[in-house]
Design a protein around this motif. Sequence first.
Motif, PDB file in Angstrom:
ATOM      1  N   LEU A 122      10.089  -5.061   9.129  1.00  0.00           N
ATOM      2  CA  LEU A 122       9.175  -4.027   8.643  1.00  0.00           C
ATOM      3  C   LEU A 122       9.722  -2.625   8.891  1.00  0.00           C
ATOM      4  CD1 LEU A 122       6.433  -3.319   7.389  1.00  0.00           C
ATOM      5  CD2 LEU A 122       5.455  -3.403   9.695  1.00  0.00           C
ATOM      6  N   GLU A 123      10.277  -2.377  10.069  1.00  0.00           N
ATOM      7  CA  GLU A 123      10.768  -1.040  10.413  1.00  0.00           C
ATOM      8  C   GLU A 123      11.884  -0.605   9.467  1.00  0.00           C
ATOM      9  OE1 GLU A 123      12.668   1.413  14.214  1.00  0.00           O
ATOM     10  OE2 GLU A 123      11.892  -0.634  14.484  1.00  0.00           O
ATOM     11  N   THR A 124      12.811  -1.496   9.158  1.00  0.00           N
ATOM     12  CA  THR A 124      13.915  -1.191   8.236  1.00  0.00           C
ATOM     13  C   THR A 124      13.380  -0.871   6.845  1.00  0.00           C
ATOM     14  OG1 THR A 124      15.432  -2.630   9.441  1.00  0.00           O
ATOM     15  CG2 THR A 124      16.020  -2.085   7.167  1.00  0.00           C
ATOM     16  N   LEU A 125      12.399  -1.638   6.395  1.00  0.00           N
ATOM     17  CA  LEU A 125      11.837  -1.441   5.060  1.00  0.00           C
ATOM     18  C   LEU A 125      11.072  -0.128   4.964  1.00  0.00           C
ATOM     19  CD1 LEU A 125      10.635  -5.088   4.362  1.00  0.00           C
ATOM     20  CD2 LEU A 125      12.596  -3.914   3.334  1.00  0.00           C
ATOM     21  N   LEU A 126      10.346   0.226   6.029  1.00  0.00           N
ATOM     22  CA  LEU A 126       9.617   1.502   6.023  1.00  0.00           C
ATOM     23  C   LEU A 126      10.588   2.677   6.008  1.00  0.00           C
ATOM     24  CD1 LEU A 126       6.725   0.770   8.553  1.00  0.00           C
ATOM     25  CD2 LEU A 126       6.559   1.009   6.070  1.00  0.00           C
ATOM     26  N   SER A 136       0.827  -1.205   0.000  1.00  0.00           N
ATOM     27  CA  SER A 136       0.000   0.000   0.000  1.00  0.00           C
ATOM     28  C   SER A 136       0.863   1.257   0.000  1.00  0.00           C
ATOM     29  CB  SER A 136      -0.923   0.000   1.225  1.00  0.00           C
ATOM     30  OG  SER A 136      -1.676   1.191   1.277  1.00  0.00           O
ATOM     31  N   LEU A 137       1.856   1.306   0.887  1.00  0.00           N
ATOM     32  CA  LEU A 137       2.694   2.498   1.000  1.00  0.00           C
ATOM     33  C   LEU A 137       3.637   2.663  -0.197  1.00  0.00           C
ATOM     34  CD1 LEU A 137       3.663   2.600   4.787  1.00  0.00           C
ATOM     35  CD2 LEU A 137       1.931   3.924   3.586  1.00  0.00           C
ATOM     36  N   SER A 138       4.211   1.556  -0.671  1.00  0.00           N
ATOM     37  CA  SER A 138       5.131   1.652  -1.810  1.00  0.00           C
ATOM     38  C   SER A 138       4.390   2.073  -3.081  1.00  0.00           C
ATOM     39  CB  SER A 138       5.862   0.331  -2.031  1.00  0.00           C
ATOM     40  OG  SER A 138       4.964  -0.714  -2.333  1.00  0.00           O
ATOM     41  N   SER A 139       3.159   1.589  -3.252  1.00  0.00           N
ATOM     42  CA  SER A 139       2.354   1.995  -4.412  1.00  0.00           C
ATOM     43  C   SER A 139       2.038   3.481  -4.344  1.00  0.00           C
ATOM     44  CB  SER A 139       1.049   1.194  -4.456  1.00  0.00           C
ATOM     45  OG  SER A 139       1.307  -0.180  -4.586  1.00  0.00           O
ATOM     46  N   ILE A 174       8.967  -4.684  -1.221  1.00  0.00           N
ATOM     47  CA  ILE A 174       8.367  -6.017  -1.347  1.00  0.00           C
ATOM     48  C   ILE A 174       9.450  -7.081  -1.443  1.00  0.00           C
ATOM     49  CG2 ILE A 174       6.746  -7.429  -2.662  1.00  0.00           C
ATOM     50  CD1 ILE A 174       5.556  -4.887  -1.360  1.00  0.00           C
ATOM     51  N   ILE A 175      10.463  -6.819  -2.273  1.00  0.00           N
ATOM     52  CA  ILE A 175      11.571  -7.765  -2.412  1.00  0.00           C
ATOM     53  C   ILE A 175      12.314  -7.907  -1.082  1.00  0.00           C
ATOM     54  CG2 ILE A 175      13.781  -8.190  -3.569  1.00  0.00           C
ATOM     55  CD1 ILE A 175      12.597  -6.763  -6.039  1.00  0.00           C
ATOM     56  N   GLY A 176      12.523  -6.762  -0.402  1.00  0.00           N
ATOM     57  CA  GLY A 176      13.191  -6.787   0.891  1.00  0.00           C
ATOM     58  C   GLY A 176      12.431  -7.612   1.912  1.00  0.00           C
TER      59      GLY A 176
END
Length: 410
Positions: A387-391, A341-344, A378-380
């Motif tokens: 989740l925190e690192t990806l955000l 949702s956020l990446s889109s 998504i790949i990560g």
Amino acid sequence: MQNSSNFERGLQLYELNRFKDAIPYFENELTQNIDNFEAKLFLAYSYFNTDDISNAKNLSIELRKIAPNYAPTYHILSQIALHQEDNKNAKANIEQAISLDPFNADFFGSKSYILINQKEFSEALFYANKGLEIDAKNRVCLNARATCLTKLNLKEEAQETIENLLNDDPENSFSHANVGWSHLENNNLKSALHHFKASLKIDPNDEYARDGMLTAVKAKNVIYNWYLRYAFWMQKKSGKSQIFSLIAIYLVYRFSVKLLAFSGLSFLALPLIILYLLFALGTWIMEPISNMILLFDKYGKYLLDKDSRQSGQTMLALFSISIVSYLANLLLNLDILFLLSLSSLAATLPLSKAPLNYKKDSKIFDYIYGSIILLAPIIGYIIGYDLETLLTTLIILFVAYTWLASLIFR
């Protein structure tokens, strides 16, 4: 030396604003008389008015070498610099032109437009008025004055200037287009459309009027009209004022997020994020959003060219993915859906702007960077990052894009 028939015919076409048709006659004149300075000057202006900026600049530089004290040469160099968004050289060249010929009203009008571009509206008005002291009916100064008064929200004076402008020259395409934009800024859509239509009737190829007509049609949509009001408001502000405004919006946004969390209404965070992005990045994403809106307009969709339609479709697709993923996450509570949702949502900025870029390198950059923003989280997640690192990575990628796009690739 008497001018040839080629030069005379080229000049006739030039005065009729048929610049493209005039170019071959000036070029033919120069093959027969390479030292015809006037032919070179009008050829340079003709190149400029047909967006052949490279030839216009090269020829103007040659003219400056031939006659370093000839004011019109510095005027066209100023126009070229302004077209290339080089305000420093634009101002330096027009000031040199004025110093060489302080009684040319066009030069003061040109300086006024440079200052308008720098959002120095009060000073721009001063120079427009100064030019009108030399020639009370000068179109460049009158148009600049109308723009300044509109930006300064002096509506009555702006209206008076507009009436004088059109009464003196009712068949001028640029004047009608400029008046149309003035009415559009004051949210008078009916009058704006009338003047854009009049401008295009006089000159069907006037891009300034065509852009205005499309914007006015888009502005009939209530949502887009809000964005347009916001964009005009932001355009009036200096760079520092814009920064302060965005900081204020950000502080309100942060306070609201904390309040929602405290009240147990965290599910409203995404709509709030979307609203914040619309305000903070409104001038960046306005065109893609308006293109998306026009996809659903019975008549407006036919105004979109291929690139604009693709931009709107991309915006619609990414918005839809973002909203559907977010709602699905509320039901299933899956981190990957929240990330999607956020990446889109973040990817809408580069990917919806990409089709609208005229520069090939900017277009490629937007597509590549947008794809990275969309897919990297998504790949990560699949690889196993938390989740925190990806955000955090997503936020850094998004903020970095806004800097790179504005400082390097625009």
